[in-house]
Design an enzyme around this catalytic site. Structure first.
Site, short mmCIF file in Angstrom:
data_model
loop_
_atom_site.label_atom_id
_atom_site.label_comp_id
_atom_site.label_asym_id
_atom_site.label_seq_id
_atom_site.Cartn_x
_atom_site.Cartn_y
_atom_site.Cartn_z
N TYR A 145 8.96 4.36 -40.44
CA TYR A 145 7.88 4.79 -39.56
C TYR A 145 6.53 4.31 -40.09
CZ TYR A 145 4.78 7.65 -36.75
OH TYR A 145 3.78 8.07 -35.90
N LYS A 149 4.00 1.42 -38.48
CA LYS A 149 2.63 1.75 -38.10
C LYS A 149 1.62 0.92 -38.91
CE LYS A 149 3.47 4.68 -34.85
NZ LYS A 149 3.15 4.30 -33.44
#
Length: 249
Positions: A145, A149
């Site tokens: 994640y 990002k």
């Protein structure tokens, strides 16, 4: 009347963008997987704000879904908000590889392809904007994640520089913890997160639109998270990784 296309538009930050942009008299194109929920959101926005709302059901983790949204973007929009995203309930390397690839497809490939689909029309009209919703997690090391990002932040800054037109703005939006469905869907335990660290989605969008107008390429809403990122940059990466591993979920 300008047009905005928003992915992940039926809840959380995406829904907040839809409300804000409808209030600003944008026509909307709402993208999400749940067609029924999209229709309900569109009806509410039309009733409250009196704007035109188009719904576009699409799963951005699939080729068919990406192609549908790319096709609509080629018809022209003034603002693209790449907001769709999700978190995993598990930790790397225990998450199935198919789930990891799905995340990269939504967080990275979709952002890349939809931005590329929107830009030709913006360059032809000599105006437009793209907001790519990243996360404060992108400044830290915490599994796929955070890595995805971080890519969104780097891509947004690089794309803004490469386009080289101040009338076409590309910005990464990097919020911290926001009261949305995100954590519940990812089965994350948020009981240990202090109340003062939570942000409201409407406030995040307000900050994003302000920073976009100012021409910023990275927006970190709220002074608390600006401080978190600033301090994090001073911490050695190894220590940073251990700390984020303890509090990241």
């Amino acid at each position: 009347m300008p047009t905005a296309l928003i992915t992940g538009a039926t809840s959380g930050i995406g829904a907040a963008f839809a409300r804000r942009l409808a209030a600003d008299a944008y026509s909307l194109v709402l993208v999400a997987r749940d067609e029924l929920r999209l229709a309900r959101a569109a009806d509410q926005l039309k009733l409250r704000y009196g704007v035109a709302v188009e719904v576009l059901p699409a799963d951005l983790a699939t080729e068919q879904g990406l192609e549908r949204v790319e096709s609509r973007l080629r018809d022209g929009v003034d603002l693209l908000v790449n907001n769709a995203g999700f978190g995993h309930p598990g930790h790397f390397p225990d998450v199935p590889v198919a789930d990891e690839v799905r995340m990269l497809k939504v967080h990275c490939e979709a952002v890349l392809r939809l931005t590329l689909a929107a830009l030709p029309g913006m360059r032809e009209r000599d105006r437009g904007a793209v907001i790519n919703v990243s996360s404060v997690a992108g400044f830290f090391t915490r599994g796929t994640y955070s890595a995805s990002k971080a890519w969104v932040i780097n891509f947004s800054e690089s794309a803004a520089s490469d386009v080289g037109n101040p009338r076409i703005r590309i910005m990464a939006l990097c919020p911290g913890f926001v009261r949305t469905e995100f954590h519940q869907r990812a089965l994350m335990d948020t009981s240990g997160i202090p109340g003062f660290m939570w942000l409201k989605a409407d406030n995040v969008v307000r900050a994003a639109m302000r920073d976009l107008a100012l021409g910023r390429r990275v927006s970190i809403p709220d002074f608390r998270y600006k401080a978190v990122v600033a301090i994090g940059r001073l911490i050695p990466r190894g220590l940073q990784s251990r700390v984020s591993g303890r509090i990241g979920r």
